[in-house]
Write a protein that holds these residues in place. Sequence first.
Motif, PDB file in Angstrom:
ATOM      1  N   ALA A 144       1.777   6.591  -7.041  1.00 52.79           N
ATOM      2  CA  ALA A 144       3.142   6.096  -6.866  1.00 52.79           C
ATOM      3  C   ALA A 144       3.197   5.046  -5.756  1.00 52.79           C
ATOM      4  O   ALA A 144       4.068   4.175  -5.769  1.00 52.79           O
ATOM      5  CB  ALA A 144       4.085   7.252  -6.533  1.00 52.79           C
ATOM      6  N   HIS A 145       2.274   5.145  -4.809  1.00 53.53           N
ATOM      7  CA  HIS A 145       2.243   4.211  -3.677  1.00 53.53           C
ATOM      8  C   HIS A 145       0.795   3.789  -3.404  1.00 53.53           C
ATOM      9  O   HIS A 145       0.240   4.104  -2.353  1.00 53.53           O
ATOM     10  CB  HIS A 145       2.838   4.860  -2.428  1.00 53.53           C
ATOM     11  CG  HIS A 145       4.206   5.417  -2.624  1.00 53.53           C
ATOM     12  ND1 HIS A 145       5.323   4.611  -2.732  1.00 53.53           N
ATOM     13  CD2 HIS A 145       4.641   6.701  -2.748  1.00 53.53           C
ATOM     14  CE1 HIS A 145       6.389   5.369  -2.908  1.00 53.53           C
ATOM     15  NE2 HIS A 145       6.003   6.635  -2.932  1.00 53.53           N
ATOM     16  N   PRO A 146       0.173   3.060  -4.308  1.00 45.45           N
ATOM     17  CA  PRO A 146      -1.248   2.728  -4.133  1.00 45.45           C
ATOM     18  C   PRO A 146      -1.513   1.814  -2.938  1.00 45.45           C
ATOM     19  O   PRO A 146      -2.656   1.691  -2.501  1.00 45.45           O
ATOM     20  CB  PRO A 146      -1.614   2.027  -5.441  1.00 45.45           C
ATOM     21  CG  PRO A 146      -0.319   1.491  -5.964  1.00 45.45           C
ATOM     22  CD  PRO A 146       0.717   2.499  -5.558  1.00 45.45           C
ATOM     23  N   ASP A 147      -0.459   1.198  -2.391  1.00 45.88           N
ATOM     24  CA  ASP A 147      -0.664   0.333  -1.236  1.00 45.88           C
ATOM     25  C   ASP A 147      -1.078   1.126  -0.005  1.00 45.88           C
ATOM     26  O   ASP A 147      -1.832   0.626   0.833  1.00 45.88           O
ATOM     27  CB  ASP A 147       0.603  -0.478  -0.943  1.00 45.88           C
ATOM     28  CG  ASP A 147       1.855   0.386  -0.892  1.00 45.88           C
ATOM     29  OD1 ASP A 147       1.949   1.348  -1.670  1.00 45.88           O
ATOM     30  OD2 ASP A 147       2.739   0.087  -0.062  1.00 45.88           O
ATOM     31  N   TYR A 148      -0.620   2.376   0.133  1.00 42.58           N
ATOM     32  CA  TYR A 148      -0.939   3.087   1.372  1.00 42.58           C
ATOM     33  C   TYR A 148      -1.549   4.482   1.196  1.00 42.58           C
ATOM     34  O   TYR A 148      -2.043   5.058   2.161  1.00 42.58           O
ATOM     35  CB  TYR A 148       0.294   3.187   2.278  1.00 42.58           C
ATOM     36  CG  TYR A 148       1.367   4.157   1.835  1.00 42.58           C
ATOM     37  CD1 TYR A 148       1.254   5.525   2.087  1.00 42.58           C
ATOM     38  CD2 TYR A 148       2.510   3.706   1.194  1.00 42.58           C
ATOM     39  CE1 TYR A 148       2.236   6.412   1.701  1.00 42.58           C
ATOM     40  CE2 TYR A 148       3.510   4.584   0.800  1.00 42.58           C
ATOM     41  CZ  TYR A 148       3.362   5.943   1.062  1.00 42.58           C
ATOM     42  OH  TYR A 148       4.345   6.817   0.664  1.00 42.58           O
ATOM     43  N   THR A 149      -1.526   5.055   0.004  1.00 43.98           N
ATOM     44  CA  THR A 149      -1.997   6.440  -0.128  1.00 43.98           C
ATOM     45  C   THR A 149      -3.513   6.593  -0.201  1.00 43.98           C
ATOM     46  O   THR A 149      -4.028   7.701  -0.147  1.00 43.98           O
ATOM     47  CB  THR A 149      -1.366   7.114  -1.363  1.00 43.98           C
ATOM     48  OG1 THR A 149      -1.491   6.245  -2.487  1.00 43.98           O
ATOM     49  CG2 THR A 149       0.093   7.437  -1.110  1.00 43.98           C
ATOM     50  N   HIS A 150      -4.238   5.496  -0.336  1.00 46.16           N
ATOM     51  CA  HIS A 150      -5.706   5.544  -0.253  1.00 46.16           C
ATOM     52  C   HIS A 150      -6.342   6.443  -1.315  1.00 46.16           C
ATOM     53  O   HIS A 150      -7.409   7.018  -1.096  1.00 46.16           O
ATOM     54  CB  HIS A 150      -6.152   6.059   1.126  1.00 46.16           C
ATOM     55  CG  HIS A 150      -5.950   5.086   2.251  1.00 46.16           C
ATOM     56  ND1 HIS A 150      -4.741   4.513   2.535  1.00 46.16           N
ATOM     57  CD2 HIS A 150      -6.816   4.602   3.187  1.00 46.16           C
ATOM     58  CE1 HIS A 150      -4.852   3.727   3.585  1.00 46.16           C
ATOM     59  NE2 HIS A 150      -6.099   3.753   4.005  1.00 46.16           N
ATOM     60  N   GLU A 151      -5.721   6.573  -2.470  1.00 45.22           N
ATOM     61  CA  GLU A 151      -6.238   7.510  -3.469  1.00 45.22           C
ATOM     62  C   GLU A 151      -7.575   7.057  -4.048  1.00 45.22           C
ATOM     63  O   GLU A 151      -8.488   7.877  -4.234  1.00 45.22           O
ATOM     64  CB  GLU A 151      -5.205   7.698  -4.581  1.00 45.22           C
ATOM     65  CG  GLU A 151      -3.984   8.453  -4.106  1.00 45.22           C
ATOM     66  CD  GLU A 151      -2.777   8.246  -4.999  1.00 45.22           C
ATOM     67  OE1 GLU A 151      -2.709   8.895  -6.068  1.00 45.22           O
ATOM     68  OE2 GLU A 151      -1.909   7.420  -4.636  1.00 45.22           O
ATOM     69  N   ILE A 197      -5.120  -0.925  -8.408  1.00 45.65           N
ATOM     70  CA  ILE A 197      -6.026  -1.122  -7.274  1.00 45.65           C
ATOM     71  C   ILE A 197      -5.463  -0.395  -6.066  1.00 45.65           C
ATOM     72  O   ILE A 197      -4.302   0.005  -6.027  1.00 45.65           O
ATOM     73  CB  ILE A 197      -6.245  -2.612  -6.951  1.00 45.65           C
ATOM     74  CG1 ILE A 197      -4.936  -3.276  -6.510  1.00 45.65           C
ATOM     75  CG2 ILE A 197      -6.860  -3.326  -8.135  1.00 45.65           C
ATOM     76  CD1 ILE A 197      -5.127  -4.666  -5.935  1.00 45.65           C
ATOM     77  N   ASP A 198      -6.302  -0.225  -5.064  1.00 49.08           N
ATOM     78  CA  ASP A 198      -5.963   0.542  -3.871  1.00 49.08           C
ATOM     79  C   ASP A 198      -5.702  -0.407  -2.711  1.00 49.08           C
ATOM     80  O   ASP A 198      -6.323  -1.465  -2.608  1.00 49.08           O
ATOM     81  CB  ASP A 198      -7.122   1.473  -3.523  1.00 49.08           C
ATOM     82  CG  ASP A 198      -6.715   2.587  -2.579  1.00 49.08           C
ATOM     83  OD1 ASP A 198      -6.417   2.296  -1.411  1.00 49.08           O
ATOM     84  OD2 ASP A 198      -6.701   3.754  -3.010  1.00 49.08           O
TER      85      ASP A 198
END
Length: 635
Positions: A144-151, A197-198
């Motif tokens: 849901a938040h790939p910019d900051y969740t580092h999945e 992308i992450d």
Amino acid sequence: MPLETEHVAQGPAVPRRPATLTPLALRSAELHPQSPLGRWQSLNAAATIPHCLENLEATGAVQNFRRLAEAGPEGPQGKFAGPWFADTDLYKTLEAIGWEIGRTGTATWNDLLAELATLMEKTQAEDGYLNTYVQGVEGEEPFAHPDYTHELYSAGHLIQAAVALHRGSQDRRFLQIATRLADFVAKLDDGEGNPIIDGHPEVETALVELYRETGEKDYLTAAERQIDRRGHRSLEPGRFGSLYYQDHLPVRENVEALGHSVRQLYLAAGATDVYLENGDESLLRAMEKLWDSAFGTKMYITGAHGSRHRDEAYGDPFELPPDRAYAETCASIAAFQWCWRMLLATGEARYAEEMERALFNGIAASTSHTGKAFFYSNPLQLRTGHEGSDEDSPSERLPWYGCACCPPNIARLIASLQGYVATGTEAGLQLHLLHAGTYAAPGLSVTVETEYPYDGDIVLTAVGSGELSVRIPAWATGATAERGDNRLSLESGQYWRTEVEDGDQIRLTLPMPPTLVRADDRVDAVRGSLAVTRGPLVFAVEQADLPTGVLVEQLHLDPSAPITVERVTEDLTPVRLRLSGIARPLEPALYAPYSTGTATSEDSVSPTSIDFTAIPYSAWANRGPGAMRVWLPVL
């Protein structure tokens, strides 16, 4: 995905497609146990890895897995602990354990590995997804938040840990977990056919290495898609903008090192890995230009990267303030890893040169002599009275950090360090880092005896025959090689190649005079100052070595005075330098009139001559907090 049945015990980065250079097998390289790097590996195994594990328990990183694996009908009990990427600190430590098992065969952590594999198997979702933050925090959804969740960043570190454990111990449980997760990642897209992308690149190099380990080409394809998708501003820019995430320009167009330095360097390593497997020359050309930017205009003399604390980022070209250097430990490690891949791709000595610079300076400074305290940022100057309570700019190494990315990263690098020293094929052996140990290619083994980096005398003894290539460092002007009665002059900054036979012994002499180094005039922060180096080592002056009443800030180096090399019987600083200059009296006011004489007023005290000690930068801050300088003002 099905795994190939043949087990090949290899090191951290092993291209399938023929490269210019070929890494040695995992146990074909051994650092001498009493050498500086050999002792560091032993300290890493005995102190750093256990210390990481203790802190991962204490801070809840392991408990995050337990609370999900043991969750009942009412869901997990307790709260998620740590930053959203807490899983990665455990994964990097597991990677260190994998390399340590491969190096020594230790069974120390067998029970722990069995427990953690079970926890991860129970935690992993049916579709392969695994992330204790997203799975363990109510309301969170995958990506849901790939910019900051580092999945994907977290997934990458799990994959690398699994590869290390498989190569080091043939452990398949972690590899099965990793392949299930990688299968999920390989199919992941935004609903319009574009891969997600992450915000923190890292998964790219991990997917390539999993392809190398399993032969499953979907993983290489997934890495290629990550590289191709990067730079199209698909991530939320946040307060630091798209630069921070390396999402501002496509990878092939981005030829200046910008944004968050660790993310930039990990992405570059991943892009180079992709080139090594698919031969896309456009990627290599872009990486060469990017390397010139990072290492030619934005690198500290210690091999560190990143000059801005605000966003942990590269600054402008030549923006390299010594006291405000962010110089994150992870950035030096990422630069080391990228240079290794560029070395494999091209065989050019300059990449090994920068690996050595970083290893013996920026990376070596990161860890205390106890192996249990660490720097996150690595300044080249610490002022008297520095307020160092902030963990991003401490006055001395700390046992752990709220963002604890660096200690486990150090552990995984040092556990695998022997894998970066040499390469080899049936035709011969190439020595890139001139360190004591034994390194074996298929037809040729070479034993290296030396006290390098503290001494430039190196004895090479061959077993078998073939071509031996030895990197002669760029600083080693006047280097020679002796074999029997023959003595050759060697050119520095490139590889010396010679045919050897069984039993041949070669003595290399690399002159190591202390050298004064000036920065490019565009590095305004150190204008009028000089640094002191000897061989690959950068030296620093520390308050602990100055007489009472003299501050580091008062010192001015006399560049015309001789520099004396002192050998001492201390592991901490086996070589010291004695420098000469003056201690200039402090001004009576913050700003005072300039005078061309030695005194500014009748009440001023004249400068006093002083001899003072410089120690290797890597050893500073092991005697408590105190001021330090690498760049010294001159008379």
